[in-house]
Design a protein around this motif. Structure first.
Motif, PDB file in Angstrom:
ATOM      1  N   GLU A 265     -84.659  42.437 -48.609  1.00  0.00           N
ATOM      2  CA  GLU A 265     -83.556  43.344 -48.317  1.00  0.00           C
ATOM      3  C   GLU A 265     -82.861  43.025 -46.996  1.00  0.00           C
ATOM      4  O   GLU A 265     -81.679  43.330 -46.833  1.00  0.00           O
ATOM      5  N   THR A 266     -83.577  42.435 -46.065  1.00  0.00           N
ATOM      6  CA  THR A 266     -83.029  42.256 -44.719  1.00  0.00           C
ATOM      7  C   THR A 266     -82.563  40.841 -44.410  1.00  0.00           C
ATOM      8  O   THR A 266     -81.733  40.650 -43.520  1.00  0.00           O
ATOM      9  N   THR A 267     -83.081  39.831 -45.110  1.00  0.00           N
ATOM     10  CA  THR A 267     -82.649  38.458 -44.839  1.00  0.00           C
ATOM     11  C   THR A 267     -81.400  38.139 -45.637  1.00  0.00           C
ATOM     12  O   THR A 267     -81.160  38.695 -46.705  1.00  0.00           O
ATOM     13  N   ASP A 268     -80.597  37.231 -45.125  1.00  0.00           N
ATOM     14  CA  ASP A 268     -79.353  36.851 -45.774  1.00  0.00           C
ATOM     15  C   ASP A 268     -79.627  36.067 -47.048  1.00  0.00           C
ATOM     16  O   ASP A 268     -80.549  35.250 -47.125  1.00  0.00           O
ATOM     17  N   THR A 269     -78.788  36.328 -48.059  1.00  0.00           N
ATOM     18  CA  THR A 269     -78.870  35.562 -49.300  1.00  0.00           C
ATOM     19  C   THR A 269     -78.502  34.104 -49.042  1.00  0.00           C
ATOM     20  O   THR A 269     -77.572  33.806 -48.308  1.00  0.00           O
ATOM     21  N   GLY A 270     -79.226  33.220 -49.687  1.00  0.00           N
ATOM     22  CA  GLY A 270     -78.967  31.789 -49.505  1.00  0.00           C
ATOM     23  C   GLY A 270     -79.803  31.155 -48.432  1.00  0.00           C
ATOM     24  O   GLY A 270     -79.731  29.937 -48.225  1.00  0.00           O
ATOM     25  N   PHE A 271     -80.608  31.948 -47.726  1.00  0.00           N
ATOM     26  CA  PHE A 271     -81.435  31.411 -46.656  1.00  0.00           C
ATOM     27  C   PHE A 271     -82.503  30.492 -47.237  1.00  0.00           C
ATOM     28  O   PHE A 271     -83.257  30.849 -48.131  1.00  0.00           O
ATOM     29  N   ASN A 272     -82.544  29.253 -46.742  1.00  0.00           N
ATOM     30  CA  ASN A 272     -83.568  28.276 -47.125  1.00  0.00           C
ATOM     31  C   ASN A 272     -83.533  27.924 -48.614  1.00  0.00           C
ATOM     32  O   ASN A 272     -84.561  27.587 -49.206  1.00  0.00           O
ATOM     33  N   GLN A 273     -82.357  27.987 -49.239  1.00  0.00           N
ATOM     34  CA  GLN A 273     -82.255  27.614 -50.654  1.00  0.00           C
ATOM     35  C   GLN A 273     -82.001  26.109 -50.792  1.00  0.00           C
ATOM     36  O   GLN A 273     -81.306  25.513 -49.983  1.00  0.00           O
ATOM     37  N   LYS A 274     -82.551  25.546 -51.869  1.00  0.00           N
ATOM     38  CA  LYS A 274     -82.375  24.126 -52.151  1.00  0.00           C
ATOM     39  C   LYS A 274     -82.574  23.902 -53.644  1.00  0.00           C
ATOM     40  O   LYS A 274     -82.979  24.807 -54.376  1.00  0.00           O
ATOM     41  N   ARG A 275     -82.265  22.690 -54.095  1.00  0.00           N
ATOM     42  CA  ARG A 275     -82.464  22.342 -55.499  1.00  0.00           C
ATOM     43  C   ARG A 275     -83.960  22.318 -55.802  1.00  0.00           C
ATOM     44  O   ARG A 275     -84.735  21.658 -55.124  1.00  0.00           O
ATOM     45  N   LEU A 276     -84.375  23.080 -56.828  1.00  0.00           N
ATOM     46  CA  LEU A 276     -85.795  23.290 -57.108  1.00  0.00           C
ATOM     47  C   LEU A 276     -86.101  22.963 -58.563  1.00  0.00           C
ATOM     48  O   LEU A 276     -85.461  23.499 -59.473  1.00  0.00           O
ATOM     49  N   GLU A 277     -87.076  22.066 -58.782  1.00  0.00           N
ATOM     50  CA  GLU A 277     -87.541  21.766 -60.133  1.00  0.00           C
ATOM     51  C   GLU A 277     -88.419  22.909 -60.632  1.00  0.00           C
ATOM     52  O   GLU A 277     -89.389  23.312 -59.965  1.00  0.00           O
ATOM     53  N   LEU A 278     -88.091  23.461 -61.807  1.00  0.00           N
ATOM     54  CA  LEU A 278     -88.816  24.622 -62.309  1.00  0.00           C
ATOM     55  C   LEU A 278     -90.109  24.260 -63.027  1.00  0.00           C
ATOM     56  O   LEU A 278     -91.033  25.081 -63.085  1.00  0.00           O
ATOM     57  N   GLY A 279     -90.198  23.063 -63.571  1.00  0.00           N
ATOM     58  CA  GLY A 279     -91.395  22.666 -64.309  1.00  0.00           C
ATOM     59  C   GLY A 279     -92.675  22.760 -63.497  1.00  0.00           C
ATOM     60  O   GLY A 279     -93.621  23.471 -63.876  1.00  0.00           O
ATOM     61  N   PRO A 280     -92.777  22.066 -62.356  1.00  0.00           N
ATOM     62  CA  PRO A 280     -93.990  22.157 -61.531  1.00  0.00           C
ATOM     63  C   PRO A 280     -94.275  23.588 -61.064  1.00  0.00           C
ATOM     64  O   PRO A 280     -95.449  23.990 -60.982  1.00  0.00           O
ATOM     65  N   LEU A 281     -93.232  24.354 -60.782  1.00  0.00           N
ATOM     66  CA  LEU A 281     -93.434  25.736 -60.341  1.00  0.00           C
ATOM     67  C   LEU A 281     -94.101  26.563 -61.437  1.00  0.00           C
ATOM     68  O   LEU A 281     -95.057  27.311 -61.180  1.00  0.00           O
ATOM     69  N   LEU A 282     -93.632  26.408 -62.668  1.00  0.00           N
ATOM     70  CA  LEU A 282     -94.205  27.184 -63.767  1.00  0.00           C
ATOM     71  C   LEU A 282     -95.607  26.710 -64.113  1.00  0.00           C
ATOM     72  O   LEU A 282     -96.461  27.510 -64.529  1.00  0.00           O
ATOM     73  N   GLN A 283     -95.884  25.426 -63.956  1.00  0.00           N
ATOM     74  CA  GLN A 283     -97.251  24.927 -64.186  1.00  0.00           C
ATOM     75  C   GLN A 283     -98.213  25.579 -63.184  1.00  0.00           C
ATOM     76  O   GLN A 283     -99.340  25.966 -63.553  1.00  0.00           O
ATOM     77  N   THR A 284     -97.782  25.701 -61.939  1.00  0.00           N
ATOM     78  CA  THR A 284     -98.624  26.352 -60.921  1.00  0.00           C
ATOM     79  C   THR A 284     -98.855  27.822 -61.267  1.00  0.00           C
ATOM     80  O   THR A 284     -99.985  28.328 -61.171  1.00  0.00           O
ATOM     81  N   ILE A 285     -97.792  28.516 -61.675  1.00  0.00           N
ATOM     82  CA  ILE A 285     -97.921  29.933 -62.035  1.00  0.00           C
ATOM     83  C   ILE A 285     -98.832  30.104 -63.236  1.00  0.00           C
ATOM     84  O   ILE A 285     -99.662  31.026 -63.290  1.00  0.00           O
ATOM     85  N   LYS A 286     -98.732  29.214 -64.216  1.00  0.00           N
ATOM     86  CA  LYS A 286     -99.602  29.291 -65.384  1.00  0.00           C
ATOM     87  C   LYS A 286    -101.062  29.127 -64.983  1.00  0.00           C
ATOM     88  O   LYS A 286    -101.946  29.869 -65.455  1.00  0.00           O
TER      89      LYS A 286
END
Length: 434
Positions: A265-286
Protein backbone atom coordinates in the motif's frame (compact mmCIF):
# COMPACT_ATOMS: atom_id res chain seq x y z
CA UNK A 1 -63.52 18.92 -35.05
CA UNK A 2 -65.86 16.79 -37.25
CA UNK A 3 -68.85 18.83 -36.08
CA UNK A 4 -67.16 22.01 -37.24
CA UNK A 5 -66.27 20.37 -40.55
CA UNK A 6 -69.89 19.35 -41.12
CA UNK A 7 -71.06 22.88 -40.27
CA UNK A 8 -68.52 24.31 -42.73
CA UNK A 9 -69.79 21.98 -45.50
CA UNK A 10 -73.38 23.03 -44.80
CA UNK A 11 -72.30 26.70 -44.93
CA UNK A 12 -70.65 26.15 -48.34
CA UNK A 13 -73.66 24.22 -49.74
CA UNK A 14 -76.06 26.89 -48.48
CA UNK A 15 -73.95 29.64 -50.07
CA UNK A 16 -73.83 27.82 -53.41
CA UNK A 17 -77.58 27.15 -53.30
CA UNK A 18 -78.40 30.80 -52.63
CA UNK A 19 -76.00 31.89 -55.40
CA UNK A 20 -77.62 29.42 -57.80
CA UNK A 21 -81.15 30.68 -57.03
CA UNK A 22 -80.16 34.31 -57.42
CA UNK A 23 -78.22 33.50 -60.62
CA UNK A 24 -81.23 31.74 -62.12
CA UNK A 25 -83.52 34.63 -61.23
CA UNK A 26 -81.28 37.21 -62.87
CA UNK A 27 -80.07 34.83 -65.58
CA UNK A 28 -76.41 35.21 -64.43
CA UNK A 29 -75.72 31.80 -62.88
CA UNK A 30 -71.96 31.59 -63.68
CA UNK A 31 -71.27 35.09 -62.37
CA UNK A 32 -73.16 34.59 -59.09
CA UNK A 33 -71.44 31.22 -58.47
CA UNK A 34 -68.05 32.81 -59.19
CA UNK A 35 -68.83 35.68 -56.79
CA UNK A 36 -69.94 33.21 -54.11
CA UNK A 37 -66.75 31.15 -54.42
CA UNK A 38 -64.65 34.35 -54.36
CA UNK A 39 -66.47 35.54 -51.22
CA UNK A 40 -65.98 32.18 -49.51
CA UNK A 41 -62.28 32.10 -50.47
CA UNK A 42 -61.78 35.66 -49.22
CA UNK A 43 -63.56 34.83 -45.95
CA UNK A 44 -61.20 31.85 -45.40
CA UNK A 45 -58.19 33.99 -46.23
CA UNK A 46 -59.39 36.51 -43.66
CA UNK A 47 -59.63 33.75 -41.00
CA UNK A 48 -56.11 32.65 -41.89
CA UNK A 49 -54.87 36.22 -41.53
CA UNK A 50 -56.51 36.52 -38.10
CA UNK A 51 -54.88 33.22 -37.03
CA UNK A 52 -51.48 34.37 -38.31
CA UNK A 53 -51.75 37.71 -36.48
CA UNK A 54 -52.73 35.95 -33.26
CA UNK A 55 -49.87 33.41 -33.51
CA UNK A 56 -47.32 36.12 -34.27
CA UNK A 57 -48.56 38.00 -31.24
CA UNK A 58 -47.24 35.08 -29.08
CA UNK A 59 -50.86 34.15 -28.28
CA UNK A 60 -50.99 36.32 -25.16
CA UNK A 61 -54.52 37.52 -25.99
CA UNK A 62 -57.69 35.47 -26.35
CA UNK A 63 -58.08 33.63 -29.70
CA UNK A 64 -60.24 35.27 -32.42
CA UNK A 65 -63.95 34.51 -32.35
CA UNK A 66 -65.34 32.56 -35.29
CA UNK A 67 -67.87 29.89 -36.21
CA UNK A 68 -67.75 26.52 -37.90
CA UNK A 69 -64.46 24.84 -38.60
CA UNK A 70 -62.39 27.95 -37.92
CA UNK A 71 -64.01 28.41 -34.52
CA UNK A 72 -63.02 24.89 -33.54
CA UNK A 73 -59.48 25.45 -34.85
CA UNK A 74 -59.12 28.61 -32.74
CA UNK A 75 -60.53 26.87 -29.66
CA UNK A 76 -58.26 23.81 -30.11
CA UNK A 77 -55.15 25.98 -30.42
CA UNK A 78 -56.21 27.97 -27.37
CA UNK A 79 -56.69 24.84 -25.23
CA UNK A 80 -53.40 23.45 -26.50
CA UNK A 81 -51.76 26.71 -25.48
CA UNK A 82 -53.23 26.49 -21.98
CA UNK A 83 -52.14 22.85 -21.58
CA UNK A 84 -48.63 23.67 -22.82
CA UNK A 85 -48.41 26.54 -20.34
CA UNK A 86 -49.45 24.28 -17.46
CA UNK A 87 -46.90 21.63 -18.48
CA UNK A 88 -44.20 24.28 -18.82
CA UNK A 89 -45.00 25.59 -15.33
CA UNK A 90 -44.89 22.03 -13.93
CA UNK A 91 -41.59 21.33 -15.65
CA UNK A 92 -40.13 24.60 -14.41
CA UNK A 93 -41.25 23.70 -10.88
CA UNK A 94 -39.46 20.35 -11.17
CA UNK A 95 -36.31 22.06 -12.47
CA UNK A 96 -36.43 24.58 -9.64
CA UNK A 97 -36.90 21.77 -7.14
CA UNK A 98 -33.94 19.84 -8.54
CA UNK A 99 -31.77 22.95 -8.45
CA UNK A 100 -32.81 23.66 -4.86
CA UNK A 101 -32.02 20.07 -3.89
CA UNK A 102 -28.62 19.98 -5.57
CA UNK A 103 -27.81 23.41 -4.12
CA UNK A 104 -28.34 21.97 -0.64
CA UNK A 105 -25.92 19.08 -1.26
CA UNK A 106 -22.48 19.13 0.32
CA UNK A 107 -21.16 17.24 -2.71
CA UNK A 108 -20.41 19.13 -5.89
CA UNK A 109 -22.61 18.44 -8.93
CA UNK A 110 -21.46 19.42 -12.43
CA UNK A 111 -23.37 19.00 -15.70
CA UNK A 112 -21.37 18.81 -18.92
CA UNK A 113 -22.71 18.98 -22.46
CA UNK A 114 -21.78 16.47 -25.18
CA UNK A 115 -18.52 18.34 -25.85
CA UNK A 116 -17.38 18.08 -22.22
CA UNK A 117 -18.00 21.77 -21.56
CA UNK A 118 -19.45 23.22 -18.36
CA UNK A 119 -23.23 23.61 -18.55
CA UNK A 120 -24.30 23.95 -14.91
CA UNK A 121 -22.89 23.42 -11.40
CA UNK A 122 -24.17 23.74 -7.85
CA UNK A 123 -22.67 25.98 -5.11
CA UNK A 124 -20.68 23.07 -3.61
CA UNK A 125 -18.88 22.51 -6.94
CA UNK A 126 -18.21 26.23 -7.18
CA UNK A 127 -16.70 26.18 -3.68
CA UNK A 128 -14.58 23.07 -4.26
CA UNK A 129 -13.31 23.94 -7.75
CA UNK A 130 -13.58 27.74 -7.88
CA UNK A 131 -15.95 28.14 -10.86
CA UNK A 132 -17.30 31.54 -11.92
CA UNK A 133 -20.42 32.34 -13.95
CA UNK A 134 -18.18 33.35 -16.87
CA UNK A 135 -16.73 29.82 -16.95
CA UNK A 136 -19.90 28.36 -18.44
CA UNK A 137 -19.14 26.82 -21.82
CA UNK A 138 -15.49 26.15 -20.97
CA UNK A 139 -14.00 22.64 -21.09
CA UNK A 140 -13.82 20.95 -17.69
CA UNK A 141 -10.19 19.89 -18.27
CA UNK A 142 -9.24 23.56 -18.31
CA UNK A 143 -10.01 23.65 -14.59
CA UNK A 144 -9.04 20.12 -13.51
CA UNK A 145 -5.66 19.66 -15.19
CA UNK A 146 -4.36 16.70 -13.19
CA UNK A 147 -3.07 14.19 -15.82
CA UNK A 148 -4.91 11.36 -14.04
CA UNK A 149 -8.23 13.21 -14.36
CA UNK A 150 -7.59 14.07 -18.02
CA UNK A 151 -6.78 10.43 -18.85
CA UNK A 152 -9.78 9.19 -16.85
CA UNK A 153 -12.12 11.69 -18.53
CA UNK A 154 -10.93 11.00 -22.07
CA UNK A 155 -10.79 7.19 -21.77
CA UNK A 156 -14.50 7.10 -20.97
CA UNK A 157 -14.43 4.19 -18.51
CA UNK A 158 -16.26 5.61 -15.51
CA UNK A 159 -17.00 2.38 -13.65
CA UNK A 160 -14.69 3.41 -10.78
CA UNK A 161 -14.37 6.84 -9.10
CA UNK A 162 -11.11 8.80 -9.27
CA UNK A 163 -9.35 10.23 -6.20
CA UNK A 164 -6.92 13.11 -6.78
CA UNK A 165 -5.69 16.19 -4.89
CA UNK A 166 -7.92 19.26 -5.18
CA UNK A 167 -6.83 21.60 -8.03
CA UNK A 168 -7.76 24.56 -5.81
CA UNK A 169 -6.67 23.44 -2.32
CA UNK A 170 -3.56 21.18 -2.38
CA UNK A 171 -4.24 19.95 1.17
CA UNK A 172 -7.68 18.60 0.19
CA UNK A 173 -8.49 15.28 -1.50
CA UNK A 174 -11.40 15.03 -3.93
CA UNK A 175 -13.23 12.06 -5.42
CA UNK A 176 -14.77 12.37 -8.90
CA UNK A 177 -17.56 10.04 -10.03
CA UNK A 178 -18.60 10.55 -13.68
CA UNK A 179 -21.89 9.25 -15.15
CA UNK A 180 -23.09 9.44 -18.75
CA UNK A 181 -26.69 10.41 -19.57
CA UNK A 182 -28.74 11.81 -22.43
CA UNK A 183 -26.87 12.38 -25.70
CA UNK A 184 -23.33 11.78 -24.43
CA UNK A 185 -23.79 14.37 -21.70
CA UNK A 186 -22.04 13.77 -18.39
CA UNK A 187 -22.77 14.29 -14.72
CA UNK A 188 -19.82 14.68 -12.34
CA UNK A 189 -20.28 14.28 -8.59
CA UNK A 190 -17.36 15.77 -6.62
CA UNK A 191 -16.93 14.62 -3.01
CA UNK A 192 -14.50 15.96 -0.42
CA UNK A 193 -12.82 12.83 1.01
CA UNK A 194 -9.99 14.61 2.80
CA UNK A 195 -10.95 13.27 6.21
CA UNK A 196 -11.47 9.74 4.92
CA UNK A 197 -8.13 9.91 3.10
CA UNK A 198 -6.31 11.04 6.24
CA UNK A 199 -8.01 8.34 8.31
CA UNK A 200 -6.96 5.73 5.75
CA UNK A 201 -3.39 7.00 5.87
CA UNK A 202 -3.48 6.85 9.67
CA UNK A 203 -4.77 3.29 9.51
CA UNK A 204 -1.99 2.25 7.14
CA UNK A 205 0.66 3.90 9.30
CA UNK A 206 -0.79 2.35 12.45
CA UNK A 207 -0.88 -1.16 10.97
CA UNK A 208 2.65 -0.80 9.61
CA UNK A 209 4.08 0.51 12.89
CA UNK A 210 2.27 -1.96 15.13
CA UNK A 211 3.19 -4.89 12.89
CA UNK A 212 6.88 -4.00 13.03
CA UNK A 213 6.75 -3.34 16.78
CA UNK A 214 5.10 -6.72 17.46
CA UNK A 215 7.55 -8.72 15.39
CA UNK A 216 10.51 -8.44 17.81
CA UNK A 217 8.70 -9.35 21.07
CA UNK A 218 6.86 -12.16 19.30
CA UNK A 219 10.17 -13.57 18.07
CA UNK A 220 11.50 -13.53 21.64
CA UNK A 221 8.35 -15.22 22.99
CA UNK A 222 8.47 -17.89 20.26
CA UNK A 223 12.13 -18.57 21.00
CA UNK A 224 11.54 -19.03 24.71
CA UNK A 225 8.49 -21.22 24.05
CA UNK A 226 10.54 -23.47 21.77
CA UNK A 227 13.31 -23.74 24.39
CA UNK A 228 10.85 -24.49 27.18
CA UNK A 229 9.04 -27.07 25.04
CA UNK A 230 12.33 -28.82 24.23
CA UNK A 231 13.34 -28.93 27.90
CA UNK A 232 9.90 -29.87 29.17
CA UNK A 233 9.85 -33.14 31.13
CA UNK A 234 6.31 -32.83 32.47
CA UNK A 235 3.75 -34.61 30.26
CA UNK A 236 0.96 -32.36 31.52
CA UNK A 237 2.68 -29.31 29.93
CA UNK A 238 3.24 -30.88 26.52
CA UNK A 239 -0.20 -29.99 25.19
CA UNK A 240 -0.17 -26.34 26.45
CA UNK A 241 3.29 -25.78 24.99
CA UNK A 242 2.14 -27.21 21.65
CA UNK A 243 -0.92 -24.95 21.56
CA UNK A 244 1.12 -21.88 22.53
CA UNK A 245 3.62 -22.60 19.75
CA UNK A 246 0.78 -23.03 17.22
CA UNK A 247 -0.80 -19.72 18.20
CA UNK A 248 2.60 -18.03 18.22
CA UNK A 249 3.25 -19.29 14.70
CA UNK A 250 -0.20 -18.14 13.57
CA UNK A 251 0.39 -14.66 15.02
CA UNK A 252 3.76 -14.51 13.29
CA UNK A 253 2.10 -15.33 9.94
CA UNK A 254 -0.51 -12.64 10.58
CA UNK A 255 2.17 -10.03 11.31
CA UNK A 256 4.11 -11.00 8.19
CA UNK A 257 0.97 -10.66 6.07
CA UNK A 258 0.17 -7.27 7.61
CA UNK A 259 3.69 -6.07 6.89
CA UNK A 260 3.40 -7.33 3.30
CA UNK A 261 0.07 -5.49 2.85
CA UNK A 262 1.57 -2.35 4.34
CA UNK A 263 4.46 -2.45 1.87
CA UNK A 264 2.09 -3.01 -1.05
CA UNK A 265 0.00 0.00 0.00
CA UNK A 266 2.84 2.41 0.72
CA UNK A 267 5.51 1.67 -1.90
CA UNK A 268 5.26 3.07 -5.40
CA UNK A 269 3.97 0.85 -8.18
CA UNK A 270 6.71 -0.29 -10.53
CA UNK A 271 9.38 -0.36 -7.84
CA UNK A 272 12.03 -2.99 -8.64
CA UNK A 273 10.05 -4.45 -11.56
CA UNK A 274 11.80 -6.36 -14.34
CA UNK A 275 11.15 -9.01 -16.98
CA UNK A 276 10.38 -12.23 -15.07
CA UNK A 277 10.18 -15.81 -16.35
CA UNK A 278 7.08 -17.42 -14.84
CA UNK A 279 8.05 -21.06 -15.37
CA UNK A 280 10.81 -21.30 -12.72
CA UNK A 281 8.68 -19.25 -10.31
CA UNK A 282 5.75 -21.64 -10.58
CA UNK A 283 8.02 -24.68 -10.24
CA UNK A 284 9.29 -23.24 -6.94
CA UNK A 285 5.74 -22.55 -5.73
CA UNK A 286 4.66 -26.08 -6.66
CA UNK A 287 7.57 -27.61 -4.69
CA UNK A 288 6.66 -25.49 -1.65
CA UNK A 289 2.99 -26.46 -1.87
CA UNK A 290 3.76 -30.18 -2.22
CA UNK A 291 5.47 -30.13 1.18
CA UNK A 292 2.23 -28.83 2.73
CA UNK A 293 0.06 -31.18 0.67
CA UNK A 294 2.00 -34.31 1.60
CA UNK A 295 0.26 -34.66 4.96
CA UNK A 296 -3.15 -34.68 3.24
CA UNK A 297 -1.96 -36.88 0.34
CA UNK A 298 -3.12 -34.32 -2.20
CA UNK A 299 -2.11 -34.25 -5.86
CA UNK A 300 -0.69 -31.02 -7.33
CA UNK A 301 -0.16 -30.70 -11.09
CA UNK A 302 1.36 -27.91 -13.17
CA UNK A 303 0.45 -27.44 -16.83
CA UNK A 304 2.12 -24.46 -18.45
CA UNK A 305 3.14 -22.97 -21.74
CA UNK A 306 6.95 -22.64 -21.66
CA UNK A 307 8.90 -19.38 -21.85
CA UNK A 308 6.10 -17.05 -20.74
CA UNK A 309 7.20 -13.90 -18.92
CA UNK A 310 5.79 -10.68 -17.52
CA UNK A 311 7.17 -7.40 -16.23
CA UNK A 312 6.83 -7.45 -12.47
CA UNK A 313 8.34 -7.83 -9.03
CA UNK A 314 9.32 -11.43 -8.32
CA UNK A 315 8.74 -11.28 -4.57
CA UNK A 316 5.24 -9.81 -4.99
CA UNK A 317 4.14 -12.25 -7.70
CA UNK A 318 5.57 -15.16 -5.71
CA UNK A 319 3.48 -14.04 -2.74
CA UNK A 320 0.29 -13.70 -4.81
CA UNK A 321 0.58 -17.01 -6.68
CA UNK A 322 1.75 -18.84 -3.57
CA UNK A 323 -1.25 -17.57 -1.57
CA UNK A 324 -3.63 -18.97 -4.18
CA UNK A 325 -1.97 -22.38 -4.19
CA UNK A 326 -1.62 -22.57 -0.39
CA UNK A 327 -5.29 -21.62 0.01
CA UNK A 328 -6.20 -24.47 -2.33
CA UNK A 329 -4.14 -26.87 -0.23
CA UNK A 330 -5.79 -25.68 2.98
CA UNK A 331 -9.37 -25.86 1.79
CA UNK A 332 -9.14 -29.03 -0.34
CA UNK A 333 -9.91 -32.28 1.52
CA UNK A 334 -7.49 -35.19 1.87
CA UNK A 335 -6.53 -36.95 -1.38
CA UNK A 336 -7.94 -33.99 -3.31
CA UNK A 337 -6.56 -32.63 -6.58
CA UNK A 338 -5.12 -29.15 -7.22
CA UNK A 339 -4.29 -28.03 -10.77
CA UNK A 340 -2.00 -25.12 -11.58
CA UNK A 341 -2.18 -23.87 -15.16
CA UNK A 342 -0.32 -21.15 -17.08
CA UNK A 343 -1.18 -20.11 -20.63
CA UNK A 344 -1.37 -17.16 -22.99
CA UNK A 345 -4.29 -15.91 -25.08
CA UNK A 346 -3.97 -12.68 -27.07
CA UNK A 347 -2.22 -9.90 -25.14
CA UNK A 348 -2.82 -11.52 -21.75
CA UNK A 349 -1.19 -14.26 -19.68
CA UNK A 350 -3.43 -16.42 -17.48
CA UNK A 351 -2.51 -18.30 -14.31
CA UNK A 352 -5.24 -20.39 -12.69
CA UNK A 353 -5.47 -22.57 -9.59
CA UNK A 354 -8.28 -25.14 -9.59
CA UNK A 355 -9.28 -27.33 -6.65
CA UNK A 356 -12.04 -29.84 -5.94
CA UNK A 357 -12.75 -28.62 -2.42
CA UNK A 358 -16.05 -27.66 -0.80
CA UNK A 359 -16.45 -24.43 -2.79
CA UNK A 360 -18.66 -21.54 -1.71
CA UNK A 361 -21.72 -19.58 -2.84
CA UNK A 362 -21.34 -16.82 -5.43
CA UNK A 363 -22.58 -14.18 -2.97
CA UNK A 364 -19.21 -14.38 -1.18
CA UNK A 365 -17.09 -13.67 -4.29
CA UNK A 366 -17.24 -9.82 -4.16
CA UNK A 367 -16.00 -9.88 -0.54
CA UNK A 368 -13.28 -12.53 -0.69
CA UNK A 369 -10.47 -10.01 -1.24
CA UNK A 370 -11.48 -7.93 1.77
CA UNK A 371 -9.27 -8.12 4.85
CA UNK A 372 -10.29 -10.83 7.34
CA UNK A 373 -13.42 -11.77 5.39
CA UNK A 374 -14.56 -15.30 6.19
CA UNK A 375 -16.92 -17.48 4.19
CA UNK A 376 -17.28 -19.57 7.34
CA UNK A 377 -16.57 -18.08 10.77
CA UNK A 378 -14.63 -21.17 11.83
CA UNK A 379 -12.79 -21.68 8.56
CA UNK A 380 -9.60 -19.73 9.22
CA UNK A 381 -9.24 -20.99 12.79
CA UNK A 382 -9.34 -24.58 11.58
CA UNK A 383 -6.87 -24.08 8.74
CA UNK A 384 -4.56 -21.58 10.43
CA UNK A 385 -5.22 -18.89 7.83
CA UNK A 386 -4.83 -15.17 8.55
CA UNK A 387 -7.69 -13.93 6.37
CA UNK A 388 -5.30 -11.67 4.45
CA UNK A 389 -4.12 -13.96 1.65
CA UNK A 390 -6.60 -12.89 -1.03
CA UNK A 391 -6.25 -9.23 0.00
CA UNK A 392 -2.53 -9.56 -0.73
CA UNK A 393 -3.31 -11.22 -4.08
CA UNK A 394 -5.64 -8.35 -5.00
CA UNK A 395 -3.09 -5.64 -4.15
CA UNK A 396 -0.26 -7.40 -5.97
CA UNK A 397 -2.35 -7.81 -9.13
CA UNK A 398 -3.47 -4.17 -9.02
CA UNK A 399 0.17 -3.10 -8.87
CA UNK A 400 0.81 -5.19 -12.01
CA UNK A 401 -2.22 -3.89 -13.97
CA UNK A 402 -3.78 -7.33 -13.58
CA UNK A 403 -7.02 -8.69 -12.16
CA UNK A 404 -8.36 -11.70 -10.28
CA UNK A 405 -11.37 -13.69 -11.42
CA UNK A 406 -13.07 -16.17 -9.08
CA UNK A 407 -15.49 -18.96 -9.90
CA UNK A 408 -16.82 -21.48 -7.41
CA UNK A 409 -19.60 -24.03 -7.00
CA UNK A 410 -20.66 -25.53 -3.71
CA UNK A 411 -19.53 -29.15 -3.54
CA UNK A 412 -17.50 -28.96 -6.77
CA UNK A 413 -14.57 -26.68 -6.01
CA UNK A 414 -13.17 -23.32 -7.01
CA UNK A 415 -11.10 -21.68 -9.75
CA UNK A 416 -8.96 -18.59 -9.10
CA UNK A 417 -7.56 -16.99 -12.26
CA UNK A 418 -4.97 -14.20 -12.49
CA UNK A 419 -5.05 -12.21 -15.75
CA UNK A 420 -1.81 -10.32 -16.42
CA UNK A 421 -0.70 -8.16 -19.37
CA UNK A 422 2.06 -9.77 -21.42
CA UNK A 423 3.87 -6.40 -21.85
CA UNK A 424 5.73 -7.49 -24.96
CA UNK A 425 4.20 -5.20 -27.56
CA UNK A 426 1.84 -7.77 -29.06
CA UNK A 427 -1.69 -6.54 -29.58
CA UNK A 428 -5.02 -8.20 -29.84
CA UNK A 429 -8.47 -8.38 -28.37
CA UNK A 430 -8.91 -9.65 -24.86
CA UNK A 431 -10.22 -13.21 -25.01
CA UNK A 432 -13.44 -14.27 -23.45
CA UNK A 433 -12.98 -15.25 -19.82
CA UNK A 434 -12.43 -18.93 -19.32
Amino acid sequence: MLQGFHAEVKRLLLLLAMASIIGLLIDQLAITLLLAVAWYTGWNLWQMLRLSIWLQGKRKSQPPESTGLWGEVFDAIYHLQRRQKREKNNLQAVINRVQETTSALKDGVILLDWRGQLDWWNPAAQRLLGFYNSDQGQSVVNFIRDPRFVDHFEQGDYSEPLDIPSPRFPDKRLQFQITRFGKNERLIVVRDITQIFHLEQMRKDFVANVSHELRTPLTVISGYLETMADNNTTPAWSRPFEQMQQQSKRMSLLINDLIMLSKLETTDTGFNQKRLELGPLLQTIKAEAMVLASDKQQTITLDMTPELSVVGTEKELHSAFSNLVINAVKYTPEQGAIAMRLWRSGPHIYFSVTDNGAGFESKHIPHLTERFYRVDASRNSKTGGTGLGLAIVKHVLLRHDAELQIHSEVGKGSVFTCILPANDGRTGLRPRDK
